[in-house]
Structure formats: C-alpha cells, structure tokens
Design a protein around this motif. Structure first.
Motif, PDB file in Angstrom:
ATOM      1  N   GLU A 152       8.339  10.639   0.036  1.00 42.89           N
ATOM      2  CA  GLU A 152       8.271  10.206   1.441  1.00 42.89           C
ATOM      3  C   GLU A 152       7.518   8.871   1.552  1.00 42.89           C
ATOM      4  O   GLU A 152       7.907   7.990   2.303  1.00 42.89           O
ATOM      5  CB  GLU A 152       7.586  11.291   2.271  1.00 42.89           C
ATOM      6  N   GLU A 153       6.441   8.742   0.783  1.00 41.11           N
ATOM      7  CA  GLU A 153       5.700   7.469   0.792  1.00 41.11           C
ATOM      8  C   GLU A 153       6.562   6.336   0.238  1.00 41.11           C
ATOM      9  O   GLU A 153       6.540   5.218   0.745  1.00 41.11           O
ATOM     10  CB  GLU A 153       4.410   7.588  -0.035  1.00 41.11           C
ATOM     11  N   GLN A 154       7.335   6.654  -0.815  1.00 40.74           N
ATOM     12  CA  GLN A 154       8.211   5.623  -1.380  1.00 40.74           C
ATOM     13  C   GLN A 154       9.286   5.214  -0.370  1.00 40.74           C
ATOM     14  O   GLN A 154       9.694   4.053  -0.323  1.00 40.74           O
ATOM     15  CB  GLN A 154       8.849   6.127  -2.687  1.00 40.74           C
ATOM     16  N   ARG A 155       9.705   6.174   0.439  1.00 38.70           N
ATOM     17  CA  ARG A 155      10.668   5.845   1.491  1.00 38.70           C
ATOM     18  C   ARG A 155      10.036   4.896   2.517  1.00 38.70           C
ATOM     19  O   ARG A 155      10.690   3.965   2.987  1.00 38.70           O
ATOM     20  CB  ARG A 155      11.153   7.133   2.169  1.00 38.70           C
ATOM     21  N   HIS A 156       8.764   5.135   2.838  1.00 42.54           N
ATOM     22  CA  HIS A 156       8.072   4.218   3.759  1.00 42.54           C
ATOM     23  C   HIS A 156       8.092   2.800   3.202  1.00 42.54           C
ATOM     24  O   HIS A 156       8.356   1.844   3.927  1.00 42.54           O
ATOM     25  CB  HIS A 156       6.611   4.642   3.967  1.00 42.54           C
ATOM     26  N   ALA A 157       7.774   2.693   1.904  1.00 43.40           N
ATOM     27  CA  ALA A 157       7.757   1.370   1.272  1.00 43.40           C
ATOM     28  C   ALA A 157       9.146   0.738   1.349  1.00 43.40           C
ATOM     29  O   ALA A 157       9.291  -0.456   1.633  1.00 43.40           O
ATOM     30  CB  ALA A 157       7.317   1.495  -0.185  1.00 43.40           C
TER      31      ALA A 157
ATOM     32  N   GLY B 279       0.813  -1.220   0.000  1.00 44.66           N
ATOM     33  CA  GLY B 279       0.000   0.000   0.000  1.00 44.66           C
ATOM     34  C   GLY B 279       0.844   1.268   0.000  1.00 44.66           C
ATOM     35  O   GLY B 279       0.442   2.292  -0.551  1.00 44.66           O
ATOM     36  N   GLU B 280       2.028   1.208   0.619  1.00 45.07           N
ATOM     37  CA  GLU B 280       2.898   2.395   0.683  1.00 45.07           C
ATOM     38  C   GLU B 280       3.606   2.632  -0.648  1.00 45.07           C
ATOM     39  O   GLU B 280       4.136   3.705  -0.899  1.00 45.07           O
ATOM     40  CB  GLU B 280       3.974   2.200   1.766  1.00 45.07           C
ATOM     41  N   GLN B 281       3.603   1.591  -1.481  1.00 42.94           N
ATOM     42  CA  GLN B 281       4.420   1.608  -2.695  1.00 42.94           C
ATOM     43  C   GLN B 281       3.624   2.141  -3.889  1.00 42.94           C
ATOM     44  O   GLN B 281       2.570   1.600  -4.193  1.00 42.94           O
ATOM     45  CB  GLN B 281       4.788   0.157  -2.956  1.00 42.94           C
TER      46      GLN B 281
ATOM     47  N   ASP C  87       5.497  10.490  10.347  1.00 43.84           N
ATOM     48  CA  ASP C  87       5.358  11.012   8.976  1.00 43.84           C
ATOM     49  C   ASP C  87       3.897  11.083   8.565  1.00 43.84           C
ATOM     50  O   ASP C  87       3.441  12.063   7.975  1.00 43.84           O
ATOM     51  CB  ASP C  87       6.095  10.102   7.974  1.00 43.84           C
ATOM     52  N   GLU C  88       3.149  10.028   8.873  1.00 43.99           N
ATOM     53  CA  GLU C  88       1.743   9.983   8.436  1.00 43.99           C
ATOM     54  C   GLU C  88       0.911  11.046   9.155  1.00 43.99           C
ATOM     55  O   GLU C  88      -0.019  11.590   8.585  1.00 43.99           O
ATOM     56  CB  GLU C  88       1.128   8.597   8.659  1.00 43.99           C
ATOM     57  N   LEU C  89       1.268  11.336  10.406  1.00 44.50           N
ATOM     58  CA  LEU C  89       0.526  12.394  11.115  1.00 44.50           C
ATOM     59  C   LEU C  89       0.685  13.732  10.396  1.00 44.50           C
ATOM     60  O   LEU C  89      -0.275  14.501  10.293  1.00 44.50           O
ATOM     61  CB  LEU C  89       1.006  12.502  12.560  1.00 44.50           C
TER      62      LEU C  89
HETATM   63 FE   FE2 Z   1       3.181   6.184   4.187  1.00 43.83          FE
END
Ligand code: FE2
Ligand code: FE2
Length: 248
Positions: free
Chosen positions: A82-87, A48-50, A160-162
C-alpha cells in the motif's frame, strides 16, 4: 499474541483488491505558481513513501516468530504494498507535471536511519511518526491547491494513512501495555520527543506549503501533537480490548 490481527488482515486484503482512489476521475489543473510551490516538497514526500520494505518485513518476521503472531508477516507485506502504491500515485502525478523525483533528502535519510536501528516495535514508532505528521501535511497540501486531481490524491493518501495510524497505534499501545508500568512514561516521553523533532524537521523543509495553508511553526507543531495525543495517548483505562469494541 497481538489482538485483532485477523481484522487488520481482512482490512489490508480488502484494500489490496479495492484500492482507494482508483477511479477518482478528477481532472488535473495545476497552475504554474502552484507547481513551483509544491514541486520540491511533494518530491520529498514521494521519496518518503518509497521503500522496498525489506527491513520492516524482516523485523515483522522476527517478531512474529518470537511471539507467535503468524498473520503479521502477511499484513506487513500488504501494508508495504500500500505504501509503494502511494509512492507510485505521487510519482504518476509528478510525471504528469514534469516534477523531478528525488533520490535523497535529509529528513528521509534520518527516518530510515532510526528505523534500521532495531526491531518491529521501533519500526512502528517511526512509521506512525511519519504518518501522523504526513497526514497534517497532506491536509495542508490539499487545502493550498486548486488542482482537483491533487486534491483527490491527497484525500486517498489521508484515508489510507488514517487506517495505517489506527493499525499501528493499536499495536503500539498493546505492546506498551506489556512493558513494566514504571517504564511506560519513559517510552512515551522518548517517542514524543522524537515526534516533536520530526515535526520541526518537516516544518523546516515544507514551511512554504504549510504557511500557505495557514500554519505557523508553533501552530503546525501543536496540530501534529494533537494528532499524536488523539491516537497515542488514550484516556486512562484504555486497553486493546477497548480498541476492539470501539471499532464495532
Ligand atoms: Fe503512505
Ligand atoms: Fe502509511
């Protein structure tokens, strides 16, 4: 034009240079039983993060062009990174523990389908839905593991998500305030319905971890809806300017 975009650009630029959790130094110690509990669930969240973010970026460009919000595409690029970093962070953890990645899950496919339907505003509604529910999940994941590395990872993602939720809720409420007053309750109702359905879907797929963290099905839904209300149902009289002064 949207208010506060300069503030958000500064925020995302700062965190692109100083990513959270870059030097957590926490040690890995995932027990076999924990690994069994979380493997499939964490792989679904990693999926989902990817995203390559092409659709979101295209929608942001279109919106920026139509509304003169020239900072929006750059903010969106940094947000996607940033989302890609989460993934990537989740994938590194999974690789360390030989947890197989997923390339398909029905909840992920559903989110992507809704997201692709329309413009930037709908994207924001889908993103914040995933992030609000995701944060309840990451808190649960953090509480069920004894692995310091996974705990630190969850805390990084939550922080990060906050910020993402803060950014998106501000935009959503500002855009909603521009709609005719008669239409706003309907938009809110539709989003709450989508949100409730998404929370139920997450419960179905991840209930083993959520139950271990102490959630019942209704308790999980209630917690998610409380988060929704906190961020997206501000007291009467709220405005974008109020949001700005709140942050000072
Ligand atoms: Fe994320
Ligand atoms: Fe996010």
């Amino acid at each position: 034009m949207l208010a506060n975009l300069r503030v958000w650009l500064n925020h995302f630029e700062y965190h692109a240079e100083q990513p959270r959790g870059a030097r957590s130094g926490a040690t890995s110690g995932l027990r076999a039983e924990e690994r069994r509990l979380i493997a499939r669930s964490i792989a679904t969240f990693q999926l989902g993060e990817q995203s390559d973010g092409t659709g979101l970026l295209r929608a942001a460009y279109r919106f920026a062009l139509a509304h003169g919000d020239e900072l929006l595409p750059r903010i969106t690029e940094l947000f996607i990174r940033e989302e890609q970093r989460h993934a990537r962070l989740l994938r590194e953890f999974m690789d360390e523990h030989r947890i197989r990645a997923k390339c398909h899950h029905w909840t992920d496919a559903a989110f992507r389908r809704v997201r692709g339907l329309a413009g930037f505003e709908l994207y924001l509604h889908v993103l914040i839905t995933a992030e609000l529910i995701g944060n309840v999940y990451y808190r649960a994941l953090e509480s069920v593991t004894g692995c310091e590395r996974l705990k630190a990872l969850c805390r990084t993602l939550i922080a990060d998500e906050l910020a993402h939720i803060g950014y998106e809720s501000e935009l959503i409420l500002e855009l909603r305030a521009r709609r005719p007053a008669a239409l706003r309750p309907l938009i809110r109702l539709l989003h709450r319905a989508l949100f409730g359905a998404a929370a139920c879907a997450v419960w179905i797929s991840h209930r083993a971890i959520l139950r271990r963290a102490g959630h019942s099905g209704t308790g999980f839904l209630r917690t998610c809806l409380e988060q929704y209300a906190f961020h997206l149902e501000p007291p009467a009289g709220w405005s974008g300017a109020a949001a700005e002064s709140r942050r000072r």
